[in-house]
Design an enzyme around this catalytic site. Structure first.
Site, PDB file in Angstrom:
ATOM      1  N   ASP A  32      14.045   2.916   4.722  1.00 13.27           N
ATOM      2  CA  ASP A  32      15.464   3.359   5.117  1.00 13.27           C
ATOM      3  C   ASP A  32      15.868   4.660   4.222  1.00 13.27           C
ATOM      4  O   ASP A  32      16.746   4.764   3.560  1.00 13.27           O
ATOM      5  CB  ASP A  32      16.556   2.524   4.342  1.00 13.27           C
ATOM      6  CG  ASP A  32      16.040   1.157   5.047  1.00 13.27           C
ATOM      7  OD1 ASP A  32      15.941   0.737   6.194  1.00 13.27           O
ATOM      8  OD2 ASP A  32      16.534   0.014   4.155  1.00 13.27           O
ATOM      9  N   GLU A 239      21.984  -0.244  14.087  1.00 10.92           N
ATOM     10  CA  GLU A 239      22.243   0.223  12.679  1.00 10.92           C
ATOM     11  C   GLU A 239      21.708   1.666  12.470  1.00 10.92           C
ATOM     12  O   GLU A 239      21.297   2.436  13.157  1.00 10.92           O
ATOM     13  CB  GLU A 239      21.506  -0.896  11.921  1.00 10.92           C
ATOM     14  CG  GLU A 239      20.214  -0.955  12.360  1.00 10.92           C
ATOM     15  CD  GLU A 239      19.570  -2.227  11.558  1.00 10.92           C
ATOM     16  OE1 GLU A 239      19.979  -3.052  10.953  1.00 10.92           O
ATOM     17  OE2 GLU A 239      18.217  -2.426  11.588  1.00 10.92           O
TER      18      GLU A 239
HETATM   19  O1  FUB Z   1      16.399  -2.189   4.808  1.00 11.62           O
HETATM   20  C1  FUB Z   1      17.410  -3.425   5.118  1.00 11.62           C
HETATM   21  C2  FUB Z   1      17.898  -3.085   6.477  1.00 11.62           C
HETATM   22  O2  FUB Z   1      16.782  -2.912   7.220  1.00 11.62           O
HETATM   23  C3  FUB Z   1      18.736  -1.651   6.532  1.00 11.62           C
HETATM   24  O3  FUB Z   1      19.944  -1.794   6.272  1.00 11.62           O
HETATM   25  C4  FUB Z   1      18.614  -1.726   8.034  1.00 11.62           C
HETATM   26  O4  FUB Z   1      19.009  -0.498   8.563  1.00 11.62           O
HETATM   27  C5  FUB Z   1      17.220  -2.066   8.402  1.00 11.62           C
HETATM   28  O5  FUB Z   1      16.159  -0.899   8.221  1.00 11.62           O
END
Ligand code: FUB
Length: 338
Positions: A32, A239
């Site tokens: 991320d 997301e």
């Molecule tokens: O790294 C945890 C979660 O996985 C992140 O918050 C999301 O975007 C996904 O990449």
């Protein structure tokens, strides 16, 4: 965020393909990557993946991270410095579990680290921590940002000096539990023929520690001006929101989660609406896809992750590659494998 359907890693053909970029660090797992140019260098604010021994599920419980490490580099392709622990979950007063994808901002001599974390009631909130240095250490505020919820904050500074936070994530990111305006543990996803859940935007207050307005929906429209539907899961938001500005236009990019793309949409102001334009990054190894886009020394870069080192969806490694625009401002789709 989910767990079971590892579309890409189940594809045996894909495993034979050669990655176009190498992991930026290999002694810890990172994911991320939110990249920014501070003090003439690139600073990367990633998640710090660990093997927490938690069984994989569709809520992403296996992503049970406990601290953040910040990385920096003077030039693309140059040495990467891991600045060590910048913020530890044990020093966050309101912490429950799971430090997910963070972002950072700079204003008036201070650095701000924004992070999603479940509180003691297992509800994701967004916290903020401050430092005088870009790599920390950061000190967390006593409480999460008032009115914050869900995951994956992205803080964008507009050219007029205003800061906006984009955030949200469905499934394990809990956005569907807030569709009535307050937390509803039973909150379900929209039906396929309903409008997809929108990511959120809120302008930040002058002190960067709170929202100066109630979060609003970020609308993502198709080419006919209609809001994308929940069933349109190769296009709709899941997301990993990111916002950058290019030639005066606002580019909102995000992950489609269960279909594993990084897509983008263009608008003419920070609030949108944004019109869907296409794919920036095709699915990578592992379930999640999460990125950032930054300009450095006249070129544009895409920071992203895959699971090249571990082959495990919750143990990722961050990477970078150049991002190119076409003359009409559209982005050339990147395939992270040859
Ligand atoms: O790294 C945890 C979660 O996985 C992140 O918050 C999301 O975007 C996904 O990449």
């Amino acid at each position: 965020l989910g767990g079971f359907s590892t579309a890409f890693s189940q594809n045996k053909e894909a495993k034979k393909l050669q990655p176009i970029s190498k992991p930026l660090v290999s002694d810890i797992y990172t994911a991320d990557p939110s990249a920014h140019v501070f003090e003439g260098k690139i600073y990367i604010y990633p998640s710090h993946d660990i093997e927490a021994g938690v069984k994989e599920n569709d809520n992403g419980d296996h992503f049970a991270m406990k601290d953040y490490h910040i990385l920096s580099l003077d030039k693309i392709g140059g040495k990467v410095t891991d600045h060590g622990v910048a913020l530890d979950i044990k020093d966050i007063p309101w912490a429950g579990r799971q430090l997910w994808a963070p972002d950072a901002a700079y204003k008036n001599g201070k650095y701000y680290l924004y992070f999603p974390l479940k509180d003691k009631n297992d509800v994701f909130r967004i916290g903020v921590a401050t430092s005088t240095k870009p790599a920390g250490p950061f000190r967390a505020e006593k409480n999460p940002i008032k009115g914050s919820f869900s995951i994956d904050p992205c803080v964008f500074k507009d050219t007029d000096g205003s800061f906006y936070m984009y955030f949200g994530g469905i499934w394990g990111g809990q956005l569907q539990k807030w569709s009535k305006g307050s937390y509803d543990a039973k909150g379900a996803l929209q039906a396929n023929n309903q409008e997809a859940l929108a990511p959120k935007i809120a302008k930040l207050s002058n002190d960067m520690l709170s929202f100066s307005e109630k979060p609003k929906d970020v609308k993502i429209l198709d080419e006919h001006g209609k809001t994308l539907l929940a069933g349109d899961n190769t296009k709709r938001f899941f997301e990993a929101a990111w916002l950058h500005k290019y030639n005066g236009r606002y580019y909102f990019s995000y992950s489609t989660g269960d279909t594993h793309f990084i897509n983008y949409a263009i608008g003419d102001n920070p609030y949108g609406p944004f019109t869907y334009k296409g794919v920036i990054l095709k699915p990578v190894q592992g379930w999640t896809n999460h990125h950032s886009i930054v300009e450095f020394k006249g070129k544009w870069y895409l920071f992203y992750h895959d699971t090249e080192i571990s082959g495990k969806t919750h143990l990722r490694n961050v990477k970078v590659t150049e991002l190119k625009y076409n003359p009409d401002g559209s982005i050339q789709t990147i395939d992270a494998y040859k």
